[in-house]
Structure formats: structure tokens, C-alpha cells
Design an enzyme around this catalytic site. Structure first.
Site, PDB file in Angstrom:
ATOM      1  N   CYS A  35       0.815  -1.218   0.000  1.00  0.00           N
ATOM      2  CA  CYS A  35       0.000   0.000   0.000  1.00  0.00           C
ATOM      3  C   CYS A  35       0.849   1.269   0.000  1.00  0.00           C
ATOM      4  O   CYS A  35       0.304   2.373  -0.036  1.00  0.00           O
ATOM      5  CB  CYS A  35      -0.926   0.007   1.215  1.00  0.00           C
ATOM      6  SG  CYS A  35      -2.149  -1.316   1.193  1.00  0.00           S
ATOM      7  N   ASP A  37       3.156   2.384   2.397  1.00  0.00           N
ATOM      8  CA  ASP A  37       3.686   2.841   3.669  1.00  0.00           C
ATOM      9  C   ASP A  37       3.719   1.670   4.638  1.00  0.00           C
ATOM     10  O   ASP A  37       2.743   0.921   4.745  1.00  0.00           O
ATOM     11  CB  ASP A  37       2.831   3.960   4.276  1.00  0.00           C
ATOM     12  CG  ASP A  37       2.929   5.257   3.485  1.00  0.00           C
ATOM     13  OD1 ASP A  37       4.041   5.789   3.381  1.00  0.00           O
ATOM     14  OD2 ASP A  37       1.893   5.721   3.001  1.00  0.00           O
ATOM     15  N   CYS A  62       7.777   7.873   2.683  1.00  0.00           N
ATOM     16  CA  CYS A  62       8.304   9.133   2.170  1.00  0.00           C
ATOM     17  C   CYS A  62       9.022   9.914   3.267  1.00  0.00           C
ATOM     18  O   CYS A  62       9.177   9.453   4.398  1.00  0.00           O
ATOM     19  CB  CYS A  62       7.161   9.963   1.605  1.00  0.00           C
ATOM     20  SG  CYS A  62       5.917  10.383   2.850  1.00  0.00           S
ATOM     21  N   CYS A 106       0.903  10.067   7.552  1.00  0.00           N
ATOM     22  CA  CYS A 106       2.180   9.592   8.097  1.00  0.00           C
ATOM     23  C   CYS A 106       2.208   9.728   9.617  1.00  0.00           C
ATOM     24  O   CYS A 106       2.735   8.854  10.316  1.00  0.00           O
ATOM     25  CB  CYS A 106       3.339  10.376   7.480  1.00  0.00           C
ATOM     26  SG  CYS A 106       3.514  10.122   5.695  1.00  0.00           S
TER      27      CYS A 106
END
Length: 276
Positions: A35, A37, A62, A106
Site C-alpha cells: 500500500c 507505507d 516518504c 504519516c
């Protein structure tokens, strides 16, 4: 191109506590490489004091994912596991000076990894990887996760849900259903904003808080086997203890946030609820 703060850049380019603790006392793994992450959090914990001695992370993600994970490990070291759970994904974002709105998922992933690690430490199975019906097939996001994150962060639009969970950010077929979930949530509980109320005396405020807890809050907790006790009311500070099934619950932070929101809605926008 995302606009990152200096602190995000610092924690991305020079991450703190990266790696994996050997023989950890707690492990939290969330997300999926498929997915886009994934995060693994390992903790070393003093078994007597329950304080987090060390924290390390490994992540596939990221710059925001690396910075958020790095910030998380810095924030929780030295805290007890219960104190660490009081740190929200918004706290992590603020610690970094803010994240791009499209990257708030995140910080949510960091919070979920912490919840998973604490659950692992306490021997509570499967409290973070939400079971239930998958709404977003592209990113495997369940309805339970959408509801939880929306309530915790007062999300009212589908785009906000996408920013915080990635749900709806793929093919887009689930966006209508996400909108229906939001309508259902806020038809029962409106997003809380500080409200101006008439000035209450201390006695009036105490009586009103007691009444609201008895009428609006206790029945819902008791229905799930929990309860609440008012320990003290000092001005705008309401100190409570969670009882029954709520005692030591991994979701106690969410429960306390909901209680605070209700009291801010009906008593004063300045009310702060604290657990003893």
C-alpha cells in the site's frame, strides 16, 4: 513538490533512532509495503516502572513518514507507556512544525504503530489493525479506521479522510461511501468547536459537569462494561478515573478525548479532562 518545514527536513535527512532494538519488549508493525507505507516500531521498556528506555523504527515511506517516525521515537523515550499513549498524531505534526495536509496519514501511522507496540507489551491482541469491513480496497482501509481517525481529528470532508488515512486516494470508488460514513458520524456527534457560554459560578459548573457525565457519558461506558469516576473538579480541569473494562484500555485516550469534547460542547470550550 511538498513544502516541508525545516524540522521535517532535519528529521528526514538526519533521522533519530533508526534501526531495530535487539530483543525488544514491544513491537508495533502497521501499514503495508504493497500500500506504499509500512512502519515497524520496537521498544525497550523498564518492566518495573513501565518507562520506555529506548525506541527505534524502520519504515518504508516518504520523507514525512521518516520524519514522523523519528519524531515519535524522540517524543516517547523517557515516558511510561500510558504517558506515551497521550501523544496524538496532531502532537507529532505540531512537533515537526506542521506536515503537508496530504501527508497527515504519516503521523497517523506513527500513532498506530505506538498503539500496536503498547498493545503487544500489554498482551492485548489485534487492537490497532482494525478488523471489519474494508471500505478502501486500494489501501485496505476499514470502516473502523475511518471512523476512529475522523473522530479523533474532527474530519468532516472526504478529502480530509484521504489526507489522514489514504482512503479514497486510489481509484476513488469508495469516496461516496466515505462521505456516507462521515454523515453518519456527525449526525450523532457534531465536530467540536469552542463555544461561548454564559458565565457560570463554580458551583453551577461543577453541578453541570456532574449532570452531563451522569446523563450523557456514564450510560455509554457502562453499556460496554466500563465506568467513570469524577476525582476532582478544579476550575476548568476535570480529573477522572476510568473504571471497569475502561481501566488500562488501549483506547482510553480516545475515550477521554470524547468526554472532553462533550463537556466543551455543553459546559465550556476551556474544559480539560485529565485521567488520574
Amino acid at each position: 513538490m511538498w513544502e516541508y518545514t525545516e524540522k521535517v527536513r532535519e528529521y528526514f535527512l538526519n533521522p533519530k533512532n533508526i534501526g531495530e532494538i535487539e530483543n525488544p519488549d514491544a513491537v508495533g508493525e502497521v501499514g503495508s509495503i504493497i500500500c506504499g507505507d509500512a512502519l515497524k516500531l520496537t521498544l525497550k521498556i523498564d518492566r518495573e516502572t513501565h518507562k520506555i528506555i529506548d525506541a527505534k523504527f524502520q519504515t518504508f515511506g516518504c520523507a514525512s513518514a521518516i520524519a514522523s517516525s523519528s519524531a515519535l521515537t524522540e517524543r516517547i523515550k523517557g515516558k511510561t507507556v500510558d504517558e506515551a499513549l497521550q501523544i496524538t498524531n496532531q502532537d507529532l505534526a505540531e512537533f515537526l512544525g506542521g506536515l503537508p495536509k496530504e501527508k497527515m496519514h504519516c503521523s497517523v501511522m506513527g500513532r498506530e504503530a505506538l498503539e500496536a507496540a503498547v498493545a503487544n507489551y500489554k498482551g492485548i491482541p489485534g487492537v490497532v489493525e482494525e478488523e471489519g469491513r474494508v471500505v478502501c480496497e486500494c489501501f485496505s482501509v476499514t470502516e473502523e479506521k475511518i471512523r476512529k481517525v475522523a473522530i479523533e481529528n474532527h474530519l468532516t470532508t472526504v478529502d480530509e479522510v484521504t489526507n489522514y488515512t489514504k482512503a479514497g486516494g486510489g481509484c476513488g470508488e469508495c469516496r461516496e461511501e466515505i462521505g456516507a460514513i462521515l454523515s453518519d458520524i456527525w449526525s450523532l456527534k457534531k465536530p467540536v468547536k469552542p463555544v461561548k457560554t454564559k458565565k457560570l459560578t463554580n458551583l453551577q459548573k461543577i453541578a453541570l459537569i456532574q449532570e452531563i457525565i451522569e446523563r450523557e457519558i456514564r450510560p455509554g461506558l457502562q453499556a460496554d462494561g466500563g465506568d467513570i469516576e469524577i476525582i476532582d473538579i478544579d476550575g476548568d480541569r476535570v480529573i477522572v478515573a476510568l473504571r471497569g473494562m475502561c481501566t488500562g484500555c488501549i483506547m482510553s485516550g480516545v475515550t477521554l478525548s470524547g468526554i472532553q469534547d462533550k463537556l466543551r460542547e455543553l459546559v465550556s470550550g476551556e474544559v480539560i479532562v485529565e485521567e488520574q
